[in-house]
Design a protein around this motif. Structure first.
Motif, PDB file in Angstrom:
ATOM      1  N   THR A   1       0.826  -1.214   0.000  1.00  0.00           N
ATOM      2  CA  THR A   1       0.000   0.000   0.000  1.00  0.00           C
ATOM      3  C   THR A   1       0.855   1.257   0.000  1.00  0.00           C
ATOM      4  O   THR A   1       0.415   2.303  -0.487  1.00  0.00           O
ATOM      5  N   ALA A   2       2.077   1.173   0.502  1.00  0.00           N
ATOM      6  CA  ALA A   2       2.973   2.328   0.464  1.00  0.00           C
ATOM      7  C   ALA A   2       3.389   2.654  -0.964  1.00  0.00           C
ATOM      8  O   ALA A   2       3.797   3.778  -1.253  1.00  0.00           O
ATOM      9  N   GLU A   3       3.274   1.686  -1.878  1.00  0.00           N
ATOM     10  CA  GLU A   3       3.658   1.891  -3.279  1.00  0.00           C
ATOM     11  C   GLU A   3       2.449   2.020  -4.194  1.00  0.00           C
ATOM     12  O   GLU A   3       2.578   1.956  -5.416  1.00  0.00           O
ATOM     13  N   ALA A   4       1.259   2.202  -3.624  1.00  0.00           N
ATOM     14  CA  ALA A   4       0.036   2.244  -4.420  1.00  0.00           C
ATOM     15  C   ALA A   4      -0.119   3.562  -5.165  1.00  0.00           C
ATOM     16  O   ALA A   4       0.274   4.614  -4.679  1.00  0.00           O
ATOM     17  N   ASP A   5      -0.692   3.488  -6.358  1.00  0.00           N
ATOM     18  CA  ASP A   5      -1.078   4.664  -7.140  1.00  0.00           C
ATOM     19  C   ASP A   5      -2.584   4.829  -6.953  1.00  0.00           C
ATOM     20  O   ASP A   5      -3.378   4.224  -7.654  1.00  0.00           O
ATOM     21  N   TRP A   6      -2.967   5.639  -5.982  1.00  0.00           N
ATOM     22  CA  TRP A   6      -4.376   5.779  -5.633  1.00  0.00           C
ATOM     23  C   TRP A   6      -5.140   6.621  -6.642  1.00  0.00           C
ATOM     24  O   TRP A   6      -6.368   6.668  -6.605  1.00  0.00           O
ATOM     25  N   SER A   7      -4.436   7.261  -7.581  1.00  0.00           N
ATOM     26  CA  SER A   7      -5.118   8.133  -8.549  1.00  0.00           C
ATOM     27  C   SER A   7      -6.010   7.357  -9.510  1.00  0.00           C
ATOM     28  O   SER A   7      -6.915   7.923 -10.098  1.00  0.00           O
ATOM     29  N   VAL A   8      -5.764   6.062  -9.668  1.00  0.00           N
ATOM     30  CA  VAL A   8      -6.571   5.261 -10.600  1.00  0.00           C
ATOM     31  C   VAL A   8      -7.631   4.442  -9.875  1.00  0.00           C
ATOM     32  O   VAL A   8      -8.373   3.695 -10.491  1.00  0.00           O
ATOM     33  N   GLY A   9      -7.690   4.579  -8.572  1.00  0.00           N
ATOM     34  CA  GLY A   9      -8.699   3.853  -7.803  1.00  0.00           C
ATOM     35  C   GLY A   9      -8.270   2.433  -7.499  1.00  0.00           C
ATOM     36  O   GLY A   9      -7.255   1.945  -7.984  1.00  0.00           O
ATOM     37  N   GLY A  10      -9.024   1.795  -6.680  1.00  0.00           N
ATOM     38  CA  GLY A  10      -8.773   0.416  -6.295  1.00  0.00           C
ATOM     39  C   GLY A  10     -10.052  -0.127  -5.694  1.00  0.00           C
ATOM     40  O   GLY A  10     -11.074   0.552  -5.672  1.00  0.00           O
TER      41      GLY A  10
END
Length: 177
Positions: free
Chosen positions: A113-122
């Protein structure tokens, strides 16, 4: 697979670096040097983890190549082989062996989660739910099919056009309180 073999297999999986290596080997056959570069490990450390995974029956050899006078062995994770082995065994997994694996996966999820790209959603679901047994089996089977589809579509690390994803699925029937 005997209980002893099963314990060795799950013990080999219950290490965060080995989980990452298994993920890499799902998409491509790699050498210890490939893994050391991708994960920032020493070659010796990558080799050690590969030997542990091989001894646990989690990966298979996939050829050799000559590199600067030496021989580099390639390994891969064979998801289809494991699915078939699981289907043939039909035996329940020992809970005392499975729990450490789930704890390791939970810690790995924190790292990812520290490396997640939250801009595209999940998407995420975390719940204790009471459902009809038929619903549980149906949803479990659909999730298992989706998981197989992802494993079958996995590519080598950094393949042009491919996106790096995190997929963690844990679904099991619970005992009544």
């Amino acid at each position: 697979m005997s209980l002893r073999d099963e314990q060795a297999t799950l013990r080999a999986m219950a290490h965060p670096v080995r989980l990452r290596i298994l993920s890499l080997l799902t998409g491509a056959a790699l050498t210890a040097a490939d893994i050391s570069r991708e994960l920032g490990l020493t070659h010796a450390n990558a080799s050690y983890h590969l030997r542990t995974l091989l001894a646990g029956g989690l990966i298979v050899p996939d050829g050799e190549e000559r590199i600067r006078g030496g021989i580099a062995k390639r390994y891969r994770y064979d998801a289809a082989r494991d699915r078939e082995r699981d289907r043939e065994s039909g035996r329940a997994v020992n809970a005392d062996v499975q729990r450490p694996l789930f704890a390791t996966v939970a810690n790995e999820l924190i790292r990812r989660t520290a490396e997640a790209d939250w801009s595209v959603g999940g998407t995420m679901t975390d719940a204790e739910l009471w459902v009809d047994p038929e619903v549980f089996r149906d949803v479990r089977d659909r999730i298992a099919r989706a998981s197989r589809d992802l494993h079958d579509a996995a590519r080598a690390p950094r393949t042009p056009g491919a996106v790096r994803t995190s997929t963690t699925i844990a679904m099991f029937k619970m005992v009544d309180p």
